[in-house]
Design an enzyme around this catalytic site. Structure first.
Site, PDB file in Angstrom:
ATOM      1  N   CYS A  41      11.314  14.296  21.627  1.00  0.00           N
ATOM      2  CA  CYS A  41      11.975  13.607  20.514  1.00  0.00           C
ATOM      3  C   CYS A  41      11.293  12.260  20.269  1.00  0.00           C
ATOM      4  CB  CYS A  41      13.455  13.390  20.822  1.00  0.00           C
ATOM      5  SG  CYS A  41      14.375  12.680  19.436  1.00  0.00           S
ATOM      6  N   ASP A  43      12.781   9.605  19.659  1.00  0.00           N
ATOM      7  CA  ASP A  43      13.680   8.563  20.164  1.00  0.00           C
ATOM      8  C   ASP A  43      12.916   7.558  21.038  1.00  0.00           C
ATOM      9  OD1 ASP A  43      15.644   7.231  21.958  1.00  0.00           O
ATOM     10  OD2 ASP A  43      17.069   8.544  20.951  1.00  0.00           O
ATOM     11  N   ARG A  45      13.752   5.716  23.325  1.00  0.00           N
ATOM     12  CA  ARG A  45      14.107   5.634  24.750  1.00  0.00           C
ATOM     13  C   ARG A  45      13.515   6.771  25.571  1.00  0.00           C
ATOM     14  NH1 ARG A  45      20.297   5.865  23.340  1.00  0.00           N
ATOM     15  NH2 ARG A  45      19.347   7.469  22.046  1.00  0.00           N
ATOM     16  N   HIS A  97      16.829  15.548  24.864  1.00  0.00           N
ATOM     17  CA  HIS A  97      17.540  14.507  25.614  1.00  0.00           C
ATOM     18  C   HIS A  97      18.992  14.428  25.176  1.00  0.00           C
ATOM     19  CE1 HIS A  97      17.679  11.328  22.420  1.00  0.00           C
ATOM     20  NE2 HIS A  97      16.759  12.112  21.906  1.00  0.00           N
ATOM     21  N   CYS A 100      21.069  12.745  21.743  1.00  0.00           N
ATOM     22  CA  CYS A 100      20.047  12.813  20.695  1.00  0.00           C
ATOM     23  C   CYS A 100      20.686  12.589  19.318  1.00  0.00           C
ATOM     24  CB  CYS A 100      19.341  14.171  20.735  1.00  0.00           C
ATOM     25  SG  CYS A 100      17.987  14.291  19.526  1.00  0.00           S
TER      26      CYS A 100
HETATM   27 CO    CO Z   1      16.540  12.569  19.965  1.00  0.00          CO
END
Ligand code: CO
Length: 208
Positions: A41, A43, A45, A97, A100
């Site tokens: 992803c 993302d 993090r 994750h 998400c």
């Molecule tokens: Co995500």
């Protein structure tokens, strides 16, 4: 994050690398032979290399919203083809994750414009697994499970591609589904049993 700081960080990173190995960048300039393709992803993090402790040159990376493997997305399909057919990676990993935002957004009744067709694929994952998901009363647990099932379906999407089918047949390429837990930092393998999932149906996806 201050952009001036980025360039300062880059300078100190170069110095650090050269201190450990003066020929570090000469070696890096010669090419790459990664054994892993990581599809994760976007993302901020969920890093790829950092959470695995991997160094430059070890992992070929593709990231998009909610780690999707969509057959008409030229971007992810080009990455898969290049990594599998040319770089000959040994493992292809889809890493989702918990928490998400993409998976969560997919389940909201809201018009998200350009994101609608992208996230629609996650609604389809829900539909395929609706019996299991609807039976989970706790909303967070249901989302967590949807994250896992989405990873599973994206792995299945990989197995539907000619490149991955060839890799599996000719040189034992392996597909893995992982989930990263943002709250603990823990990476876990879903140990997906593809033979069980694709029993009596894989034939329709065989491309040669
Ligand atoms: Co995500």
């Amino acid at each position: 994050m201050n952009l001036e700081q980025v360039f300062k960080n880059n300078e100190s990173w170069i110095q650090h690398k050269l201190q450990v190995d003066p020929s570090y960048f000469d070696k890096m300039g010669k090419g790459q032979t990664p054994e892993l393709l990581y599809i994760g992803c976007s993302d901020s993090r969920v890093t790829a290399e950092e959470l695995m402790g991997a160094t430059p040159g070890e992992v070929f990376v593709h990231r998009n919203i909610a780690n999707m493997v969509i057959s008409i997305d030229l971007n992810v399909m080009s990455v898969v083809n290049y990594a599998v057919d040319h770089l000959k990676v040994k493992h292809v990993i889809v890493c989702g994750h918990y928490g998400c935002g993409g998976v969560k957004a997919a389940m909201q009744s809201q018009d998200l414009g350009l994101l609608n067709p992208w996230l629609r694929n996650i609604r389809d994952v829900y539909r395929i697994h609706k019996t299991e998901l609807n039976a989970i009363p706790d909303e967070t647990e249901r989302y967590d499970r949807l994250v896992e099932l989405n990873v599973q379906e994206q792995c299945v999407n990989l197995i539907k591609t000619a490149a991955v089918q060839r890799g599996i047949k000719e040189r034992g390429l392996e597909v893995h589904g992982w989930v990263f837990d943002i709250k603990t930092g823990k990476l876990k393998s879903l140990n997906i049993n593809f033979e069980e999932i694709l029993a009596n149906i894989m034939e329709i996806y065989h491309l040669y």
